[in-house]
Write an enzyme that holds these catalytic residues in place. Structure first.
Site, short mmCIF file in Angstrom:
data_model
loop_
_atom_site.label_atom_id
_atom_site.label_comp_id
_atom_site.label_asym_id
_atom_site.label_seq_id
_atom_site.Cartn_x
_atom_site.Cartn_y
_atom_site.Cartn_z
N ARG A 1 0.85 -1.06 0.13
CA ARG A 1 -0.03 0.14 -0.08
C ARG A 1 0.95 1.34 -0.03
O ARG A 1 0.62 2.18 -0.66
CB ARG A 1 -0.92 0.09 1.23
CG ARG A 1 -1.65 1.31 1.28
CD ARG A 1 -2.90 1.44 2.15
NE ARG A 1 -2.83 0.37 3.21
CZ ARG A 1 -2.30 0.42 4.36
NH1 ARG A 1 -1.40 1.55 4.66
NH2 ARG A 1 -1.97 -0.55 5.38
N TYR B 1 -17.10 16.33 -15.44
CA TYR B 1 -17.37 14.98 -15.39
C TYR B 1 -18.34 14.42 -14.50
O TYR B 1 -18.37 14.94 -13.41
CB TYR B 1 -15.99 14.38 -15.32
CG TYR B 1 -16.14 12.82 -15.10
CD1 TYR B 1 -16.33 11.91 -16.29
CD2 TYR B 1 -16.02 12.24 -13.99
CE1 TYR B 1 -16.78 10.63 -16.32
CE2 TYR B 1 -16.07 10.61 -13.92
CZ TYR B 1 -16.56 9.96 -15.03
OH TYR B 1 -16.54 8.59 -15.15
N ASP C 1 -7.97 18.52 -14.24
CA ASP C 1 -8.37 17.25 -14.85
C ASP C 1 -7.81 17.27 -16.24
O ASP C 1 -8.47 17.75 -16.97
CB ASP C 1 -9.65 16.88 -14.79
CG ASP C 1 -10.15 15.40 -15.06
OD1 ASP C 1 -9.58 15.13 -15.87
OD2 ASP C 1 -11.07 15.13 -14.51
C1 LIG Z 1 -13.09 8.99 -16.51
C2 LIG Z 1 -13.23 10.41 -16.01
C3 LIG Z 1 -12.78 10.61 -14.69
C4 LIG Z 1 -12.98 9.40 -13.39
O1 LIG Z 1 -11.94 8.44 -13.70
P1 LIG Z 1 -12.33 6.96 -13.37
O2 LIG Z 1 -11.07 6.39 -13.91
O3 LIG Z 1 -13.53 6.47 -14.07
O4 LIG Z 1 -12.50 6.88 -11.78
C5 LIG Z 1 -12.61 11.87 -14.06
N1 LIG Z 1 -12.49 12.97 -15.17
C6 LIG Z 1 -12.79 12.63 -16.60
C7 LIG Z 1 -12.54 13.75 -17.31
C8 LIG Z 1 -12.99 11.52 -16.89
O5 LIG Z 1 -13.43 11.37 -18.18
#
Ligand SMILES: *Cc1c(COP(=O)(O)O)cnc(C)c1O
Length: 380
Positions: free
Chosen positions: A47, A99, A171
């Site tokens: 971990r 998202y 993101d």
């Molecule tokens: C898919 C996605 C997420 C979440 O990611 P996971 O791997 O599905 O938990 C977050 N932000 C964006 C822009 C995404 O497309």
């Protein structure tokens, strides 16, 4: 090292100190032998750290021009770790076109723990200042946004965040570091759903964070270990393998994306097409400044603008697969209102343009002619 070389070699100088294997080995182990209590070779328990994951984390830091990478069991687990930097009473400013899973994490989990979220339009970055107060800690941005393909001026937002001593997280799932490098534009944290383009083969769910600042890295590493949202060694290996072709795949995603966007725009049954490469896209100039290409994500509505018209199209597609997710080598089509964004209330959705006829395409790396032929027949 330049970007394409980094995708293959970044952070991998000493991937296997034991035998010098060219590919990072998969250390499928939960624990490590100690010669005396505390006498270990850098790893105690998986971990806290695993050599395969460490190889991946170094690669991630390298391609995002950061210093520290952290891999998590999913993209949402990565965002979850960021939000655990804060405490009740703290406030976060983020985009209103987000998202669906991030929206759900903010409003259904962390709001219960006393964190307040302002989900606002950042088309005009100065709008952020209206929501800043002494409790504000974080600005969280997606660009391009999902699914409306809005572009947010990361540098301008970063200037505002710095002025008010706020953290800025980006993101970068849609753009990938091939097209956009948020840390260079002033962001403090880059986040990925590595499930998407970084992995690139729709076979792993994973998340990642990359930062430059050592103190921030220490805090996030503490949370990664203390909360435990880590990923396993097999999956770490698969993402590391995917990264090695990121630059090749992205080049083709961009070429095919452009071809499909231009085809859709001319089609009589198509309503609006959302793709930042179009000159008339409201944020095209910013996209051109902060991205080196426009990617393979496109959303469009039908001219009829009904739920049924969108259903008819996605059900007829043959090369495009109707499925959640994006960023894999294969082309996917999704219906945000009933799939990825169903967790956002209908009223909220309509406000940001996620109408019932909206279809989102993740254009893959197949032959352009086959993709266009498929859309042609499905649009009928
Ligand atoms: C898919 C996605 C997420 C979440 O990611 P996971 O791997 O599905 O938990 C977050 N932000 C964006 C822009 C995404 O497309």
């Amino acid at each position: 090292m330049k970007f394409n070389t980094k995708t293959i070699h970044g952070g991998q100088e000493n991937a296997d100190p034991a035998f010098g294997s060219v590919m990072a080995p998969i250390y499928q182990t939960s624990t490590y032998k100690q010669s005396t209590p505390g006498g270990h070779k850098g790893f105690e328990y998986s971990r806290s750290g695993n050599p395969t994951r460490t190889n991946l984390e170094k690669a991630l830091a390298s391609i995002e021009n950061g210093s520290y990478g952290m891999a998590f069991g999913s993209g949402l687990a990565a965002i979850d770790a960021v939000l655990k930097l804060f405490k009740p009473g703290d406030e976060v400013i983020s985009t209103n076109d987000l998202y669906g899973g991030s929206y759900r994490l903010f409003t259904s989990i962390f709001e219960n723990f006393g964190i307040k979220f302002h989900l606002i339009s950042m088309d005009e970055p100065s709008n952020i200042e209206k929501y800043i107060n002494e409790n504000t800690r974080l600005v969280w941005v997606e660009s391009p946004t999902n699914p409306m393909m809005n572009i947010i001026d990361i540098k301008a937002v970063s200037d505002i965040a710095k002025k008010h001593k706020l953290l800025l997280g980006v993101d970068n799932t849609f753009a990938t570091p091939y097209l956009q490098q948020p840390l260079d534009l002033g962001a403090d944290i880059v986040m990925h759903s590595a499930t998407k383009y970084l992995g690139g083969h729709s076979d792993v769910v994973m998340g990642a964070l990359v930062v430059k600042d050592e103190k921030l890295a220490e805090k996030l590493y503490f949370i990664q270990n203390a909360s435990g949202g880590i990923c396993g060694p097999q999956d770490s290996y698969l993402i590391l393998r995917g990264l090695k072709t990121l630059h090749l795949r992205m080049q083709r995603h961009c070429e095919n994306g452009e071809a499909v966007a231009k085809f859709l725009k001319k089609h009589p049954k198509v309503g609006k097409v959302y793709w930042p490469g179009f000159e008339e896209h409201p944020n095209h100039d910013i996209a051109k400044q902060q991205m080196s290409g426009f990617g393979g994500m496109i959303s469009f509505s039908t001219k009829e603008n009904t739920l049924q018209s969108a259903k008819n199209i996605v059900e007829k597609l043959k090369v495009f697969t109707l499925a959640e997710s994006l960023g894999g080598v294969e082309s996917l089509a999704g219906h945000p209102a009933s799939m990825t964004h169903a967790s956002i209330p209908a009223e909220e959705r309509q406000k940001t343009g996620v109408v019932d006829s909206l279809i989102r395409l993740s254009v893959g790396v197949e032959d352009e002619e086959d993709l266009i032929e498929d859309l042609q027949q499905a649009l009928g």
